[in-house]
Design a protein around this motif. Structure first.
Motif, PDB file in Angstrom:
ATOM      1  N   LEU A  76      -1.963   0.705 -10.085  1.00  0.00           N
ATOM      2  CA  LEU A  76      -1.028  -0.137 -11.572  1.00  0.00           C
ATOM      3  C   LEU A  76       0.507   0.940 -10.965  1.00  0.00           C
ATOM      4  O   LEU A  76       1.325  -0.123 -11.703  1.00  0.00           O
ATOM      5  CB  LEU A  76      -2.100   0.899 -12.361  1.00  0.00           C
ATOM      6  CG  LEU A  76      -3.638  -0.254 -12.829  1.00  0.00           C
ATOM      7  CD1 LEU A  76      -4.024   0.667 -13.843  1.00  0.00           C
ATOM      8  CD2 LEU A  76      -3.413  -1.467 -12.688  1.00  0.00           C
ATOM      9  N   ASP A  77       0.433   1.995 -10.290  1.00  0.00           N
ATOM     10  CA  ASP A  77       1.993   2.541 -10.902  1.00  0.00           C
ATOM     11  C   ASP A  77       2.286   2.743  -9.133  1.00  0.00           C
ATOM     12  O   ASP A  77       2.195   4.364  -9.199  1.00  0.00           O
ATOM     13  CB  ASP A  77       2.373   3.550 -11.458  1.00  0.00           C
ATOM     14  CG  ASP A  77       3.457   3.707 -12.261  1.00  0.00           C
ATOM     15  OD1 ASP A  77       4.507   3.604 -11.785  1.00  0.00           O
ATOM     16  OD2 ASP A  77       3.421   4.944 -12.161  1.00  0.00           O
ATOM     17  N   SER A 117     -11.419  -0.860  -2.722  1.00  0.00           N
ATOM     18  CA  SER A 117     -11.098  -1.029  -3.970  1.00  0.00           C
ATOM     19  C   SER A 117      -9.403  -0.586  -3.962  1.00  0.00           C
ATOM     20  O   SER A 117      -8.577  -1.486  -4.645  1.00  0.00           O
ATOM     21  CB  SER A 117     -11.592  -0.665  -5.247  1.00  0.00           C
ATOM     22  OG  SER A 117     -10.817   0.806  -5.219  1.00  0.00           O
ATOM     23  N   THR A 118      -9.157  -0.258  -2.780  1.00  0.00           N
ATOM     24  CA  THR A 118      -8.200   0.732  -2.359  1.00  0.00           C
ATOM     25  C   THR A 118      -7.526  -0.258  -0.981  1.00  0.00           C
ATOM     26  O   THR A 118      -7.984  -0.575  -0.728  1.00  0.00           O
ATOM     27  CB  THR A 118      -7.788   1.646  -2.584  1.00  0.00           C
ATOM     28  OG1 THR A 118      -8.625   2.440  -4.142  1.00  0.00           O
ATOM     29  CG2 THR A 118      -7.240   2.660  -2.718  1.00  0.00           C
ATOM     30  N   ALA A 119      -6.089  -0.350  -1.425  1.00  0.00           N
ATOM     31  CA  ALA A 119      -5.572  -0.888   0.205  1.00  0.00           C
ATOM     32  C   ALA A 119      -4.364   0.224  -0.005  1.00  0.00           C
ATOM     33  O   ALA A 119      -3.323   0.052  -0.479  1.00  0.00           O
ATOM     34  CB  ALA A 119      -4.694  -2.289  -0.265  1.00  0.00           C
ATOM     35  N   VAL A 120      -3.695   0.473   1.051  1.00  0.00           N
ATOM     36  CA  VAL A 120      -2.341   1.242   1.555  1.00  0.00           C
ATOM     37  C   VAL A 120      -2.072   0.758   2.858  1.00  0.00           C
ATOM     38  O   VAL A 120      -2.489   0.277   4.055  1.00  0.00           O
ATOM     39  CB  VAL A 120      -3.086   2.557   2.254  1.00  0.00           C
ATOM     40  CG1 VAL A 120      -1.954   3.552   1.875  1.00  0.00           C
ATOM     41  CG2 VAL A 120      -3.817   3.506   0.909  1.00  0.00           C
ATOM     42  N   ILE A 121      -0.275   0.724   2.420  1.00  0.00           N
ATOM     43  CA  ILE A 121       0.297  -0.453   3.665  1.00  0.00           C
ATOM     44  C   ILE A 121       1.307   0.988   3.548  1.00  0.00           C
ATOM     45  O   ILE A 121       1.503   1.370   2.962  1.00  0.00           O
ATOM     46  CB  ILE A 121       0.939  -1.330   2.637  1.00  0.00           C
ATOM     47  CG1 ILE A 121       0.411  -2.530   1.789  1.00  0.00           C
ATOM     48  CG2 ILE A 121       1.751  -1.909   3.942  1.00  0.00           C
ATOM     49  CD1 ILE A 121      -0.882  -2.680   2.296  1.00  0.00           C
ATOM     50  N   VAL A 122       1.705   0.659   5.172  1.00  0.00           N
ATOM     51  CA  VAL A 122       2.295   1.244   6.354  1.00  0.00           C
ATOM     52  C   VAL A 122       4.134   1.203   6.413  1.00  0.00           C
ATOM     53  O   VAL A 122       2.869  -0.252   7.264  1.00  0.00           O
ATOM     54  CB  VAL A 122       1.609   2.931   6.914  1.00  0.00           C
ATOM     55  CG1 VAL A 122       3.091   4.196   7.727  1.00  0.00           C
ATOM     56  CG2 VAL A 122       0.731   4.019   6.038  1.00  0.00           C
ATOM     57  N   TYR A 180       7.251  -4.415  -6.356  1.00  0.00           N
ATOM     58  CA  TYR A 180       7.233  -3.248  -5.983  1.00  0.00           C
ATOM     59  C   TYR A 180       8.426  -1.564  -5.912  1.00  0.00           C
ATOM     60  O   TYR A 180       9.428  -3.064  -6.179  1.00  0.00           O
ATOM     61  CB  TYR A 180       6.747  -2.477  -4.275  1.00  0.00           C
ATOM     62  CG  TYR A 180       5.352  -2.938  -4.252  1.00  0.00           C
ATOM     63  CD1 TYR A 180       3.775  -2.298  -5.207  1.00  0.00           C
ATOM     64  CD2 TYR A 180       4.147  -4.529  -4.559  1.00  0.00           C
ATOM     65  CE1 TYR A 180       2.132  -2.896  -5.267  1.00  0.00           C
ATOM     66  CE2 TYR A 180       3.402  -5.179  -4.569  1.00  0.00           C
ATOM     67  CZ  TYR A 180       1.923  -4.131  -5.022  1.00  0.00           C
ATOM     68  OH  TYR A 180       0.740  -4.721  -4.737  1.00  0.00           O
ATOM     69  N   PRO A 181       8.357  -1.343  -6.211  1.00  0.00           N
ATOM     70  CA  PRO A 181       9.797  -0.324  -6.186  1.00  0.00           C
ATOM     71  C   PRO A 181      10.596  -0.408  -4.291  1.00  0.00           C
ATOM     72  O   PRO A 181       9.619  -0.493  -3.696  1.00  0.00           O
ATOM     73  CB  PRO A 181       9.274   1.097  -5.726  1.00  0.00           C
ATOM     74  CG  PRO A 181       8.038   1.041  -6.661  1.00  0.00           C
ATOM     75  CD  PRO A 181       7.888  -0.035  -6.398  1.00  0.00           C
ATOM     76  N   PRO A 182      12.027  -0.543  -3.930  1.00  0.00           N
ATOM     77  CA  PRO A 182      12.727  -0.987  -3.424  1.00  0.00           C
ATOM     78  C   PRO A 182      11.956   0.503  -1.867  1.00  0.00           C
ATOM     79  O   PRO A 182      12.090   1.194  -2.562  1.00  0.00           O
ATOM     80  CB  PRO A 182      13.634  -0.662  -3.514  1.00  0.00           C
ATOM     81  CG  PRO A 182      13.833  -0.687  -4.937  1.00  0.00           C
ATOM     82  CD  PRO A 182      13.234  -0.674  -5.140  1.00  0.00           C
TER      83      PRO A 182
END
Length: 528
Positions: free
Chosen positions: A299-300, A263-268, A237-239
């Motif tokens: 995907l991005d 299907s979607t996971a969001v990290i904070v 993943y991007p820094p």
């Protein structure tokens, strides 16, 4: 600009009574300062410190002293370093831990047993278990003699996997992973070595099990997607801008509620210390308040940045039954470590994921007890958040500016305010056990007529330590609109999580949520 100045002026002159949420003192003296905390399915809470701090303020049962000729402080130790707390009665009873659990890790297994791993000194490679019981039972810690960790683990992270096994990741000098039950020893994880810097910053990595079965592993300022079946990194993943985020510079991290088709996971990831504060032992270097949010399953993926109202180091991010996140504990300056922080951050924050950037954080009613290094926060089945611990000293010190803290408190979010009692649901009927994908009914009662959907949400019971709740997740079930039954009761048709990647097998606190107000949870065993 004038609007911003007016907003700041208004905030600073709000009284405590005008800010949402309330505080209650549950126990004035728990006997120990809790470095690690976990809530059990018996509505008890396991509090765990380290063993080599010298005398605590709670005695073990008569005749149950710990004998350790290598202990630098007490060779014959008759003090408890772990206790069991009863949520209903606020009573405390001692538990007996034998080996050093300093900066260790843990996770509930699929059968509800608490697995506890690693630590320092004689606990470095130790595996322990506690099979929970109600408060009047006799359950206690068991130190396993027939199996040990393949590599010593100090400052590692645990995560239960879809099949009910547990992965144990990292630790000081341990750039590897291993599993419980044991597989084939350790597996090299070069990512942890790659992100290590002069002050480490790769300890207690943030580990989140995504609904696709892969692991999002974050350390320092970078993250990878790890396949635990092949033991390979499958994506980088991007820094994340803003400096290091893990121990000893730790902010905190949470995976937002899983819902819809899962299907979607969001990290904070929020907060942290400035690089160099730990090396320089600077207690007054301001913590930063930036947060990064990323769709880990995209995907991005890119990090979306926003700022908290306060800089914060050592905050805890607690998933609430509603899907909002409580940010609590910590300091506004310094870093993690003994005697290394100042300016306690007494104001909790409510993070509202569905709001736009800039409007997600709400400042809540401040506490009065500083909760710095080695403090914890855990969601309770009644919807409150229990706060315990804070000992920024090598031993117990009650005369320092920030003394060793033995008090246990509870913070009640605004959804528990008396004016919402008539819309608070009560779970009247629910199965004790459900299988993956099973359709089942939940009967709830509400004083006022139900308007809209009544959610049914599964909340895990994580292992809280060092500003990260290992194994924390909230799963919002697929439901149909509630149907009136009899009187003020309603039937909600639900479908259990489809598989162990969405919700690993184990015991969950199941909340009914009506108009943003959660019920008292019922414990449900999710099985394959």
């Amino acid at each position: 600009m004038e609007l911003l100045i007016l907003s700041m002026f208004t905030f600073f002159f709000l009284s405590r009574a005008q800010l949402p949420g309330t505080w209650d003192l549950l126990v004035p003296n728990a006997g120990i300062s809790s470095m690690h905390t976990a809530v059990t399915r018996f509505n008890t809470v396991v509090l765990l410190d380290r063993t080599n701090t010298g005398p605590s303020r709670k005695m073990l049962r008569k005749g149950h002293c710990r004998l350790d000729p290598h202990d630098a402080v007490l060779k014959r130790d008759c003090y408890a370093h772990s206790v069991l707390f009863d949520i209903q009665t606020n009573q405390i009873r001692p538990l007996m831990i034998l080996t050093d659990t300093w900066c260790s890790s843990g996770q509930f297994l699929h059968d509800g047993t608490l697995l506890q791993t690693g630590g320092d000194l004689d606990g470095f490679k130790k595996i322990r278990k506690l099979d929970p019981c109600d408060f009047n039972g006799s359950c206690d810690w068991v130190e396993l003699d027939d199996v040990e960790l393949s590599e010593g683990r100090w400052y590692s992270s645990n995560q239960i996997l879809p099949d009910g096994s547990v992965i144990i990741i990292g630790g000081r000098g341990a750039n590897t992973v291993e599993y419980y039950p044991p597989r084939n020893g350790v597996v090299l994880f070069p990512f942890l070595a790659d992100v290590e810097d002069k002050q480490m910053d790769n300890l207690y990595p943030y580990v989140h099990l995504l609904p696709n079965g892969k692991l999002f592993v974050f350390a320092n300022n970078k993250a990878v997607l790890f396949d635990h079946e092949t033991n390979e990194v499958v994506k980088g993943y991007p820094p994340l801008d803003g400096g290091p985020r893990n121990y000893p510079s730790a902010g905190s991290s949470v995976m937002l509620a899983l819902e819809g088709d899962y299907s979607t996971a969001v990290i904070v990831v929020c907060g942290g210390a400035q690089y160099g504060a730990f090396i320089e032992r600077s207690t007054d270097t301001p913590a930063h308040g930036s947060c990064g949010r990323i769709v880990a399953t995209s995907l991005d993926p890119i990090w979306e940045m926003e700022d908290m109202p306060f800089g914060r180091i050592m905050g805890d991010m607690v998933m609430l039954p509603t899907g909002d996140v409580l940010v609590i504990n910590g300091a506004q300056a310094g870093t993690q470590g003994f005697e290394m922080a100042s300016n306690p951050c007494l104001y909790p924050l409510l993070y509202r994921p569905d709001q736009p950037v800039g409007l997600r954080f709400m400042t809540l009613n401040p506490g009065t007890v500083p909760r710095l290094y080695h403090s914890t926060a855990n969601l309770l089945p009644d919807g409150r958040v229990m706060v315990a611990g804070s000992n920024p000293h090598h031993i117990y010190n009650f005369k320092a500016e920030f003394p060793t803290e033995l008090r246990i408190e509870a913070f009640s979010p605004e959804y528990l305010s008396p004016d919402r009692a008539n819309i608070r649901p009560v779970i009247e009927e629910i199965p004790d056990t459900v299988s993956f994908g099973e359709a089942f009914n939940v009967m709830v009662s509400v004083t006022l007529p139900v308007v809209g959907l009544v959610e049914v949400n599964f909340a895990s019971a994580p292992f809280s330590t060092h500003s990260f709740s290992q194994g924390q997740r909230l799963v919002k079930l697929t439901i149909t609109p509630s149907v009136p039954a009899s009187g003020n009761q309603y039937k909600v048709e639900c479908k259990a999580p489809p598989n162990g990647a969405v919700a690993p097998p184990g015991y969950y606190m199941v909340f009914a949520v009506n108009q943003g107000v959660p019920s008292v949870a019922r414990w449900v065993h999710l099985v394959a």
